[in-house]
Write a protein that holds these residues in place. Structure first.
Motif, PDB file in Angstrom:
ATOM      1  N   VAL B  23       0.842  -1.195   0.000  1.00  0.00           N
ATOM      2  CA  VAL B  23       0.000   0.000   0.000  1.00  0.00           C
ATOM      3  C   VAL B  23       0.881   1.252   0.000  1.00  0.00           C
ATOM      4  CG1 VAL B  23      -1.627   1.349   1.368  1.00  0.00           C
ATOM      5  CG2 VAL B  23      -1.947  -1.111   1.129  1.00  0.00           C
ATOM      6  N   SER B  24       0.571   2.185  -0.872  1.00  0.00           N
ATOM      7  CA  SER B  24       1.299   3.454  -0.893  1.00  0.00           C
ATOM      8  C   SER B  24       0.293   4.594  -0.945  1.00  0.00           C
ATOM      9  CB  SER B  24       2.204   3.552  -2.124  1.00  0.00           C
ATOM     10  OG  SER B  24       3.055   2.442  -2.193  1.00  0.00           O
ATOM     11  N   PHE B  25       0.548   5.609  -0.176  1.00  0.00           N
ATOM     12  CA  PHE B  25      -0.276   6.810  -0.284  1.00  0.00           C
ATOM     13  C   PHE B  25       0.406   7.952   0.454  1.00  0.00           C
ATOM     14  CE2 PHE B  25      -1.763   4.724   3.572  1.00  0.00           C
ATOM     15  CZ  PHE B  25      -1.852   5.767   4.466  1.00  0.00           C
ATOM     16  N   GLY B  26      -0.115   9.135   0.293  1.00  0.00           N
ATOM     17  CA  GLY B  26       0.399  10.290   1.021  1.00  0.00           C
ATOM     18  C   GLY B  26      -0.756  11.091   1.579  1.00  0.00           C
ATOM     19  N   VAL B  27      -0.476  11.809   2.661  1.00  0.00           N
ATOM     20  CA  VAL B  27      -1.501  12.662   3.247  1.00  0.00           C
ATOM     21  C   VAL B  27      -0.961  14.080   3.295  1.00  0.00           C
ATOM     22  CG1 VAL B  27      -3.133  12.916   5.132  1.00  0.00           C
ATOM     23  CG2 VAL B  27      -1.966  10.738   4.817  1.00  0.00           C
ATOM     24  N   ARG B  28      -1.769  15.050   2.865  1.00  0.00           N
ATOM     25  CA  ARG B  28      -1.347  16.439   2.931  1.00  0.00           C
ATOM     26  C   ARG B  28      -1.761  17.051   4.261  1.00  0.00           C
ATOM     27  NH1 ARG B  28      -4.003  19.384  -0.581  1.00  0.00           N
ATOM     28  NH2 ARG B  28      -5.406  17.691  -1.163  1.00  0.00           N
ATOM     29  N   GLU B  29      -1.005  18.000   4.703  1.00  0.00           N
ATOM     30  CA  GLU B  29      -1.231  18.593   6.006  1.00  0.00           C
ATOM     31  C   GLU B  29      -2.605  19.274   6.069  1.00  0.00           C
ATOM     32  OE1 GLU B  29       2.155  20.772   7.251  1.00  0.00           O
ATOM     33  OE2 GLU B  29       1.349  21.117   9.248  1.00  0.00           O
ATOM     34  N   SER B  30      -3.238  19.184   7.246  1.00  0.00           N
ATOM     35  CA  SER B  30      -4.531  19.812   7.530  1.00  0.00           C
ATOM     36  C   SER B  30      -5.652  19.355   6.606  1.00  0.00           C
ATOM     37  CB  SER B  30      -4.425  21.337   7.471  1.00  0.00           C
ATOM     38  OG  SER B  30      -3.507  21.776   8.429  1.00  0.00           O
ATOM     39  N   THR B  31      -5.504  18.166   6.041  1.00  0.00           N
ATOM     40  CA  THR B  31      -6.615  17.613   5.267  1.00  0.00           C
ATOM     41  C   THR B  31      -7.030  16.298   5.918  1.00  0.00           C
ATOM     42  OG1 THR B  31      -5.183  16.328   3.828  1.00  0.00           O
ATOM     43  CG2 THR B  31      -5.731  18.572   3.115  1.00  0.00           C
ATOM     44  N   THR B  32      -8.083  15.723   5.393  1.00  0.00           N
ATOM     45  CA  THR B  32      -8.553  14.453   5.932  1.00  0.00           C
ATOM     46  C   THR B  32      -8.533  13.417   4.827  1.00  0.00           C
ATOM     47  OG1 THR B  32      -9.974  15.608   7.473  1.00  0.00           O
ATOM     48  CG2 THR B  32     -10.464  13.297   7.074  1.00  0.00           C
ATOM     49  N   LEU B  33      -7.812  12.332   5.100  1.00  0.00           N
ATOM     50  CA  LEU B  33      -7.798  11.227   4.149  1.00  0.00           C
ATOM     51  C   LEU B  33      -8.678  10.125   4.701  1.00  0.00           C
ATOM     52  CD1 LEU B  33      -6.593   9.712   1.647  1.00  0.00           C
ATOM     53  CD2 LEU B  33      -4.921   8.778   3.239  1.00  0.00           C
ATOM     54  N   GLY B  34      -9.687   9.737   3.929  1.00  0.00           N
ATOM     55  CA  GLY B  34     -10.540   8.646   4.361  1.00  0.00           C
ATOM     56  C   GLY B  34     -10.010   7.332   3.827  1.00  0.00           C
ATOM     57  N   ILE B  35     -10.066   6.309   4.638  1.00  0.00           N
ATOM     58  CA  ILE B  35      -9.708   4.970   4.176  1.00  0.00           C
ATOM     59  C   ILE B  35     -10.956   4.126   4.333  1.00  0.00           C
ATOM     60  CG2 ILE B  35      -8.236   2.971   4.513  1.00  0.00           C
ATOM     61  CD1 ILE B  35      -6.140   4.808   5.696  1.00  0.00           C
ATOM     62  N   VAL B  36     -11.493   3.632   3.215  1.00  0.00           N
ATOM     63  CA  VAL B  36     -12.720   2.849   3.289  1.00  0.00           C
ATOM     64  C   VAL B  36     -12.475   1.452   2.762  1.00  0.00           C
ATOM     65  CG1 VAL B  36     -14.303   4.795   3.130  1.00  0.00           C
ATOM     66  CG2 VAL B  36     -13.536   3.659   1.045  1.00  0.00           C
ATOM     67  N   GLY B  37     -13.371   0.577   3.133  1.00  0.00           N
ATOM     68  CA  GLY B  37     -13.280  -0.806   2.692  1.00  0.00           C
ATOM     69  C   GLY B  37     -14.095  -1.648   3.628  1.00  0.00           C
ATOM     70  N   GLU B  38     -14.411  -2.858   3.194  1.00  0.00           N
ATOM     71  CA  GLU B  38     -15.247  -3.704   4.048  1.00  0.00           C
ATOM     72  C   GLU B  38     -14.427  -4.256   5.208  1.00  0.00           C
ATOM     73  OE1 GLU B  38     -16.397  -6.522   1.139  1.00  0.00           O
ATOM     74  OE2 GLU B  38     -14.554  -7.656   1.285  1.00  0.00           O
ATOM     75  N   SER B  39     -15.102  -4.903   6.128  1.00  0.00           N
ATOM     76  CA  SER B  39     -14.415  -5.534   7.249  1.00  0.00           C
ATOM     77  C   SER B  39     -13.398  -6.531   6.721  1.00  0.00           C
ATOM     78  CB  SER B  39     -15.411  -6.267   8.143  1.00  0.00           C
ATOM     79  OG  SER B  39     -16.312  -5.362   8.683  1.00  0.00           O
ATOM     80  N   GLY B  40     -12.219  -6.519   7.301  1.00  0.00           N
ATOM     81  CA  GLY B  40     -11.202  -7.465   6.875  1.00  0.00           C
ATOM     82  C   GLY B  40     -10.418  -7.010   5.675  1.00  0.00           C
ATOM     83  N   SER B  41     -10.620  -5.765   5.238  1.00  0.00           N
ATOM     84  CA  SER B  41      -9.874  -5.319   4.071  1.00  0.00           C
ATOM     85  C   SER B  41      -8.505  -4.779   4.448  1.00  0.00           C
ATOM     86  CB  SER B  41     -10.681  -4.254   3.314  1.00  0.00           C
ATOM     87  OG  SER B  41     -10.953  -3.163   4.156  1.00  0.00           O
ATOM     88  N   GLY B  42      -8.175  -4.768   5.722  1.00  0.00           N
ATOM     89  CA  GLY B  42      -6.818  -4.394   6.136  1.00  0.00           C
ATOM     90  C   GLY B  42      -6.671  -2.967   6.595  1.00  0.00           C
TER      91      GLY B  42
END
Lengths: 368, 273
Positions: B23-42
């Motif tokens: 998994v790769s991603f980045g988060v910018r300051e003062s923003t909100t990154l949502g991570i979604v997925g079903e149960s068990g998706s890690g």
């Protein structure tokens, strides 16, 4: 009382405990027993080795308020015992001699003793006139004329304290080994687990016997006492260690423990501030239920003659005198220490039950 | 705005079963990154390995601290301690995440004690100020967690996370255990704290409506893989991946006359890596 919502979980458990009537009674009984044992020099009318040649194998004397004429006396008294030898059986038989009464004196002077080895005293809670003519044995005497009540109290000191000291040591070993096994896991965990299995698979009584037999006979009574305590606890910690390990394993993954780690708490802080406090109630309960096992262990060893030995007085040592059936027929009062053991064990079990219910937030006694 | 967290090729398996897969991603300051997925998706494994509550098998997590970029997984526990101040977490279950044996005062004070902030008096003031910030009465401090409702406990959890003045807050399903009206209150609180303190959120959720409302960007996970990522509106209006479409079609509509017809799952061609 402060507002209910400000009460700590400990206070709530105490409130629940107080509603457990049997456990409260048991706690009261135990407090009385432990007070008697702690202050046995003062509580008992005689010292444990003091002999009364005029009352050998004497039955328990009745404490009376009414004399033979039916007159009431405010001060309780006992009648003198008259010894007769039964010409048919050659047995000693005692009969009350109602012409001589010994009034009971409270805080009377008697045999001097050393209180806790600190200072000399000669006051006893109750006794008869100290001029040497009277005597009081309301639990009877043994074959050497020693007062059974005094001996039971002195024995209580040894038997009851061995339970607490032994459980203290058990707790220490169990929490330490179980805690590290659960927290560290890996090799240490496996080692502790295997050790537990081996220890639990050995029948305890023969093992205790072997180890007690290995205690040098030349040891002083006090060293033997600690030797026996250590032997008892060396085999008692396994159950507790398993429970503690299980709780640690489960709790390591609890959110509030992870939360503590994430705010930067080190292992010591996590263990002592977060993990241990959340099952102290459980540990206290287990400890309470383990005390009777310790007391019974000591009694069993001493009864078999391989634990404590005379002149040390413990309930097990006292029961050694009651090993033959003659006792049951002729001097059944020598079994009185057994009654004390039964009462103590039952009281501890009831107390443990009450504590368990109080500590368990899902018990039926929970406040709605 | 600059990035505050970069995750590259993070992998974690449990007994040979990959749970988080590259998994790769980045988060910018003062923003909100949502991570979604079903149960068990890690999702949870992913955020917990960012926090080093779980050790990942490979990959890097780089965090732009106040003292510059640092690789979180190469730090010793001692070097990590100051960074713990900057990255905090709000848990899912408000009942399990507070130590039942500690008063609210003790719970909120503990982070300050560990990081050696202030003396007894100033810590007390900070706790009181924090309680006010999360809209709890000052008298709450002397109480134990069992005296609070789920929503109030979650506020305590938020207060504990924010008392160290972190920059990045990881919310692991932080509202999903609450009922809808309380959810809305907590989300409002989180949003106002974000604008007040300039927080960056990593917001794990399975409720897509919450994500749509609350997040700037979104990362869709399926079986340990990131299947789609981008700005929320883009992903929601124009989903590129079948799984995202499936998730979106499963959102119930508030209109009672509209029938819920989620896409059939069998027809999906989900590439397994």
């Amino acid at each position: 009382m402060s507002e209910l919502r400000e009460l700590s979980p400990g206070r709530l458990a105490w409130l629940r405990f107080r509603r457990h009537r049997l456990a409260m009674i048991a706690a009261g009984v135990l407090v009385v027993l432990y007070l008697l044992a702690m202050f046995c020099e003062f509580m008992s009318p005689y010292t444990p080795q003091q002999r009364n040649a005029r009352a050998i194998n004497a039955p328990p004397m009745d404490i009376r308020f009414f004399d033979a004429e039916g007159q009431f006396h405010l001060r309780p008294f006992v009648y003198d015992l008259e010894l007769t030898i039964n010409p048919d059986t050659w047995m000693r038989e005692y009969e009350e001699n109602t012409s001589i009464a010994y009034p009971i004196r409270f805080f009377a002077r008697g045999e001097p003793y050393e209180f806790w080895g600190l200072f000399e005293a000669d006051r006893h809670l109750f006794s008869v006139d100290p001029d040497g003519s009277g005597y009081i044995h309301w639990f009877g005497t043994d074959s050497l004329g020693r007062d059974m009540y005094s001996r039971v109290l002195y024995g209580a000191r040894v038997s009851l304290s061995i339970g607490v000291v032994g459980v203290g040591l058990t707790l220490f070993l169990g929490v330490l080994l179980g805690g590290f096994a659960g927290y560290l896991g890996g090799m240490f965990d496996s080692a502790v687990q295997r050790m537990t299995e081996v220890l639990q698979s050995i029948p305890t009584l023969p093992l205790w016997m072997a180890l007690s037999a290995a205690l040098p006979a030349a040891w002083s009574p006090i060293t033997t006492y600690f030797g026996v305590t250590i032997i008892l606890s060396l085999f008692g910690w396994t159950t507790l260690a398993r429970q503690v390990r299980g709780r640690f394993l489960a709790m390591r993954e609890e959110d509030f423990v992870i939360a503590a780690r994430l705010i930067g708490a080190n292992d010591t802080r996590v263990i002592f501030r977060h993990m241990l406090p959340s099952f102290t109630s459980h540990i206290i309960t287990t400890a309470t239920l383990a005390v009777p096992a310790m007391i019974l262990g000591e009694t069993a060893l001493s009864f078999l003659g391989i634990g404590l030995r005379a002149p040390v007085v413990s309930w097990g040592v006292l029961l050694q005198q009651a090993q033959n059936y003659q006792v049951i027929v002729m001097t059944p009062w020598l079994l009185l220490p057994g009654a004390f053991i039964v009462i103590t064990v039952i009281a501890f079990n009831l107390l443990g039950d009450g504590l368990r219910d109080a500590a368990d937030p899902y018990s039926s006694l929970r406040e709605q | 705005m600059s990035e505050i967290l970069t995750v590259t090729d993070l992998c974690k398996s449990f007994s040979d079963q990959p749970v988080v897969n590259s998994v790769s991603f980045g988060v910018r300051e003062s923003t909100t990154l949502g991570i979604v997925g079903e149960s068990g998706s890690g999702k949870t494994t992913l955020v917990r390995s960012i926090l080093r509550a779980i050790d990942p098998d490979s990959g890097t997590v780089r965090y732009n601290s106040r003292k510059g970029w640092q690789d979180l997984h190469s730090l010793s526990p001692k070097e990590l301690l100051p960074l713990r101040r900057e990255i905090q977490m709000i848990f899912q279950d408000p009942f399990a995440s507070l130590n039942p044996r500690m008063t609210v005062q003790a719970i909120l004070e503990e982070p300050l004690i560990i990081h050696g902030i202030g003396d007894k008096e100033s810590r007390k003031q900070r706790v009181a100020a924090m309680l006010e910030k999360v809209q709890l009465e000052p008298s709450s401090a002397s109480r134990f967690p069992h005296a609070f409702s789920g929503g109030q406990r979650q506020r305590i959890g938020i207060a504990r996370a924010l008392i160290l003045e972190p920059r990045l807050v990881i919310c692991d399903e932080s509202v999903s255990a609450l009922d809808v009206s309380v959810q809305a209150q907590i989300l409002d609180l989180l949003a106002s704290l974000q604008s007040e303190l300039g927080l960056t959120y990593l917001f794990v959720a399975h409720d897509l409506r919450v994500v749509r409302e609350f997040c700037d960007e979104v990362l869709v996970m399926y079986a340990g893989n990131v299947v789609e990522q981008g700005p929320v509106e883009e992903v929601f209006n124009n989903p590129q991946h079948d799984y995202t479409r499936l998730l979106l079609s499963a959102i119930p509509s508030p209109d009672p006359d509209e029938k819920l017809e989620p896409l059939a799952r069998d027809g999906l061609q989900l590439e397994k890596v």
